[in-house]
Design an enzyme around this catalytic site. Sequence first.
Site, PDB file in Angstrom:
ATOM      1  N   GLN A  87       0.818  -1.214   0.000  1.00 43.99           N
ATOM      2  CA  GLN A  87       0.000   0.000   0.000  1.00 43.99           C
ATOM      3  C   GLN A  87       0.853   1.266   0.000  1.00 43.99           C
ATOM      4  O   GLN A  87       0.320   2.371  -0.009  1.00 43.99           O
ATOM      5  CB  GLN A  87      -0.921   0.000   1.224  1.00 43.99           C
ATOM      6  CG  GLN A  87      -1.895  -1.154   1.250  1.00 43.99           C
ATOM      7  CD  GLN A  87      -2.583  -1.302   2.604  1.00 43.99           C
ATOM      8  OE1 GLN A  87      -2.322  -0.568   3.547  1.00 43.99           O
ATOM      9  NE2 GLN A  87      -3.479  -2.270   2.697  1.00 43.99           N
ATOM     10  N   HIS A 152      -0.815   0.045   5.788  1.00 43.67           N
ATOM     11  CA  HIS A 152      -1.349   0.963   6.804  1.00 43.67           C
ATOM     12  C   HIS A 152      -0.472   2.198   7.017  1.00 43.67           C
ATOM     13  O   HIS A 152      -0.062   2.518   8.131  1.00 43.67           O
ATOM     14  CB  HIS A 152      -1.580   0.233   8.128  1.00 43.67           C
ATOM     15  CG  HIS A 152      -2.643  -0.811   8.072  1.00 43.67           C
ATOM     16  ND1 HIS A 152      -3.248  -1.322   9.195  1.00 43.67           N
ATOM     17  CD2 HIS A 152      -3.224  -1.456   7.024  1.00 43.67           C
ATOM     18  CE1 HIS A 152      -4.149  -2.230   8.850  1.00 43.67           C
ATOM     19  NE2 HIS A 152      -4.135  -2.324   7.523  1.00 43.67           N
ATOM     20  N   GLU A 245     -14.916   3.725  10.152  1.00 44.46           N
ATOM     21  CA  GLU A 245     -15.545   4.767  10.957  1.00 44.46           C
ATOM     22  C   GLU A 245     -15.126   6.160  10.545  1.00 44.46           C
ATOM     23  O   GLU A 245     -14.036   6.378  10.011  1.00 44.46           O
ATOM     24  CB  GLU A 245     -15.254   4.546  12.438  1.00 44.46           C
ATOM     25  CG  GLU A 245     -13.794   4.480  12.809  1.00 44.46           C
ATOM     26  CD  GLU A 245     -13.576   4.067  14.267  1.00 44.46           C
ATOM     27  OE1 GLU A 245     -14.029   2.979  14.656  1.00 44.46           O
ATOM     28  OE2 GLU A 245     -12.951   4.849  15.003  1.00 44.46           O
ATOM     29  N   TYR A 255      -9.274   7.506  20.320  1.00 42.23           N
ATOM     30  CA  TYR A 255     -10.354   7.002  19.469  1.00 42.23           C
ATOM     31  C   TYR A 255     -10.415   5.478  19.410  1.00 42.23           C
ATOM     32  O   TYR A 255     -11.087   4.913  18.559  1.00 42.23           O
ATOM     33  CB  TYR A 255     -10.284   7.684  18.099  1.00 42.23           C
ATOM     34  CG  TYR A 255     -10.701   9.130  18.265  1.00 42.23           C
ATOM     35  CD1 TYR A 255     -12.016   9.508  18.119  1.00 42.23           C
ATOM     36  CD2 TYR A 255      -9.786  10.079  18.705  1.00 42.23           C
ATOM     37  CE1 TYR A 255     -12.430  10.808  18.372  1.00 42.23           C
ATOM     38  CE2 TYR A 255     -10.183  11.379  18.966  1.00 42.23           C
ATOM     39  CZ  TYR A 255     -11.507  11.731  18.799  1.00 42.23           C
ATOM     40  OH  TYR A 255     -11.921  13.022  19.069  1.00 42.23           O
ATOM     41  N   TYR A 266      -9.340 -10.402  10.079  1.00 40.61           N
ATOM     42  CA  TYR A 266      -9.623 -10.988   8.771  1.00 40.61           C
ATOM     43  C   TYR A 266      -9.734 -12.507   8.848  1.00 40.61           C
ATOM     44  O   TYR A 266     -10.306 -13.142   7.964  1.00 40.61           O
ATOM     45  CB  TYR A 266      -8.555 -10.562   7.768  1.00 40.61           C
ATOM     46  CG  TYR A 266      -8.572  -9.073   7.505  1.00 40.61           C
ATOM     47  CD1 TYR A 266      -9.622  -8.489   6.812  1.00 40.61           C
ATOM     48  CD2 TYR A 266      -7.555  -8.258   7.973  1.00 40.61           C
ATOM     49  CE1 TYR A 266      -9.655  -7.125   6.584  1.00 40.61           C
ATOM     50  CE2 TYR A 266      -7.568  -6.886   7.747  1.00 40.61           C
ATOM     51  CZ  TYR A 266      -8.631  -6.331   7.051  1.00 40.61           C
ATOM     52  OH  TYR A 266      -8.671  -4.967   6.839  1.00 40.61           O
TER      53      TYR A 266
END
Length: 378
Positions: A87, A152, A245, A255, A266
């Site tokens: 990513q 990530h 979210e 949070y 997963y």
Amino acid sequence: MFRLCFLALICSSLLIPSALGAQYPSEKGTVQLDRLAGGLEHPWALAFLPDGRSMLVTERPGRLRLFADGRLSEPLDGVPEVFARGQGGLLDVALSPGFAEDRLVYLSYAEAGDDGQAGTSVGRGRLSEDLRRLEDFQVIFRQQPKLSTGIHFGSRLVFDRDGHLFVALGENNQRPTAQDLDKLQGKVVRLYPDGHVPEDNPFVDRQGARPEIWSYGHRNQQGAALNPWSGRLWTHEHGPRGGDEVNIPEAGRNYGWPLATHGINYSFLPIPEARGKTVAGTEPPHYVWEKSPAISGMAFYDAGRFPAWQHSLFIGALVDRCVIRLELDDERIVHEERLLEDLDTRIRDVRQGPDGYLYVLTDEADGKLLRLGLAARE
């Protein structure tokens, strides 16, 4: 003669496509979709230049291009080397609030460390007058420590009304680090434009905490935008299997990730650290999807061109392959609509253009730049 001149004027606009695009039904009328460009390799973000017609577009392998006069430029020089794995790569792009004077372009990207792992970095360079390169590029922020093997990274860049730069970061798939105040994984950080730390950041005087941190307990944030009515920062993040979210990060607040989550692993097993969907001392999400659309990109709509979209928040979806429209009543999300589901393509970024249209990037090897609007009613 008048008709010919009028048509020539229309076709001369830098962002008007040469052919009529597809139409899709929606609750607010027919959505008109036009393809402006293709041939982008996994584009990630776009930013409009002050002329309101041309834009900068990032491609994840490490290229920054200019879209102008209906065409994509060759890659600009002066872009930093990126960690283009998984990513990772070249991610967000934002213009300095003083771009008209300083011509500074901000980039976030995955940067390799000495041990083969990587983290998110942010730098800035001056866009040359000929629009072909970034000059004097300097790194102003590095996520520490570097813990990602390719996933990530986050990340989005947002300037607030006071000129502070917010950077929304991922936790590198190292879950517990999102709760560690001595690490920059899973955080929103707040900086001055040159990378220095504001003295009123919430953890400046706390021993063992990174002073850059604004909020913590985030997973993988790939959307952020400033609410144009309240001036508050909104972000969104990927959950694991479930639990995407939307949050409104406030100074010093936790949070929840990975202690509080609406998702599971997963593997279908529980998140090892999770204590429930809500946990005392953490903030609940402002809005949550129990089934993850895999959200990316975020744009509030406050333009006058399409009044039916006023007070909406648009978000791209990678897995659900659509654009999500969230209807707002003040800051409450009161309704959700899915757009372009028949398009069946991963949506990476969504931005409101200066002309009141929405601009969308598709996440593909042959990625597209698309323009969305509401067709005139007959």
